[in-house]
Design an enzyme around this catalytic site. Structure first.
Site: not given
Ligand code: NAD
Ligand code: UDP
Length: 343
Positions: A52, A110, A118, A125, A164, A181, A194
């Site tokens: 966080d 972002k 990310n 991976r 958002y 993919q 919520t």
């Protein structure tokens, strides 16, 4: 470090351990929903890595978890890549309340888009499942009611909510492209409004606003006529749905709606909060924010069929628990509360 499959044999140095738990990354774990999720996963016997950047998260939310040896906190912004060894990822990092996500809209987009890239890169991976906390906001101001997952939505791409809504829509696109993919085990849930303990007292959302106003006998601020509707899901029900979705078969990708289908007007909610708090507050009307959806109610038949999930906590019961939390917070004289009162 070796990555633990589960249950599995793991080499740590030369020690071989049989693990009965998973190592789970929760991004946004210090936030409202994230802290409840971390708590439940710990109770289920897992090791938690909570990531966080404290944009809206509160250390207080996770304070009881810090002493647990299975809980680890990493201050990190998910717009930057992260390399860790885990078995599952829940991606919750993103401010959820309109005043918070509109405070720095570029960062909000972002967080949704780069954050998704990310966590997806990491999951790819490691070949592990990754769950995206998407939102009913992908439906925008919906033209169909109740909202089913097949509905493509009605979102203003250039309005103040777009950072958002469109950020979350793009994140969904990325999740399904990674699925197509790279055959990644993605899980997308669309969370409807919520509420519960640990909501941020100044996040401007309707439940926290009304309760704080009622407890202080201040005017209850209804935006617009108050006839717009929302459906409110208690946080414990939601967390059960998130964990259920994560642990479905790899081919269950969603998107799946998670929310309580009982629909209330904001006027009805205000009256319920006044009744449950015994408040002397009066209702006042303020202008309706731009692009405020007029109605919202999930169709949860997918969640019922795939996860055997349905909410169990009705609004009045959940509000009683949430009111008790805010009463305690007010009594505690927490600096964030005092700062807001002084402002
Ligand atoms: P919250 O604001 O309480 O929690 C979000 C957490 O993410 C906070 O701890 C914040 O500090 C952290 N965060 C924000 N940007 C970050 C970044 N770039 N890097 C790392 N951490 C970051 O919100 P919440 O209500 O707990 O919502 C959690 C998730 O659920 C969000 O993704 C939200 O979009 C989604 N969701 C919530 C609701 C709701 O009603 N609460 C409804 C739909 C979807
Ligand atoms: N709302 C309101 N008074 C408040 C805060 C919000 O009437 O003090 C309204 C808001 O305009 C919206 C609904 O309550 O119609 C839910 O708002 P919230 O920000 O909680 O969630 P969202 O709009 O993102 O669903």
């Amino acid at each position: 470090m070796c990555r633990a499959a589960w249950p599995s044999v793991v080499k740590r140095g030369c020690i071989v351990t049989v693990l009965g738990n998973k190592r789970i990354l929760v991004t946004g774990g210090a936030g409202f929903i994230g802290s409840h999720l971390c708590e439940q996963l710990l109770a289920d016997g897992h090791e938690i890595l909570c990531v966080d950047n404290f944009f809206t998260g509160w250390r207080q939310n996770i304070r009881p978890l810090i002493a647990n040896p299975n809980f680890e906190l990493l201050r990190h912004d998910i717009t930057l890549p992260l390399s860790v060894e885990v078995d599952q990822i829940y991606n919750l990092a993103c401010p959820a309340s309109p005043i918070h996500y509109q405070r720095d809209p570029v960062q909000t987009t972002k967080t949704s888009v780069l954050g998704a890239i990310n966590v997806l890169g990491l999951a790819n991976r490691l070949h592990i499942p990754v769950l995206q906390a998407s939102t009913s906001e992908v439906y925008g101001d919906p033209a169909i009611h109740p909202q089913t997952e097949g509905y493509w939505g009605n979102v203003n791409p250039i309005g103040p909510r777009a950072c958002y809504d469109e950020g979350k829509r793009c994140a969904e696109t990325l999740f399904f492209d990674y699925r197509r993919q790279h055959q990644l085990a993605v899980k997308v849930v669309r969370i409807f409004n919520t509420y519960g303990p640990r909501m941020h007292p100044q996040d401007g959302r309707v439940v926290s606003n009304f309760i704080m106003q009622a407890l202080k006998n201040e005017p209850i601020t209804i935006y617009g006529s108050g006839l717009q509707t929302r459906s409110f899901c208690y946080v414990d029900d939601l967390v059960r749905g998130l964990i259920g979705m994560m642990n479905t078969a790899p081919d269950v990708t969603g998107p799946v709606n998670l929310g309580n289908p009982h629909e209330f007007t904001m006027l009805g909610l205000a009256q319920m909060v006044i009744r449950l708090t015994g408040s002397a507050s009066q209702i006042v009307h303020k202008p309706l924010p731009c692009d405020d959806p007029r109605q919202r109610k999930p169709d949860i038949s997918q969640a019922a069929a795939l996860l055997n999930w349905s909410p169990t906590v009705e609004l009045d019961m959940g509000l009683v628990r949430t009111i008790a939390y805010f009463e305690q917070l007010l009594r505690s004289g927490h600096p964030k509360i005092l700062a807001a009162e002084a402002a």
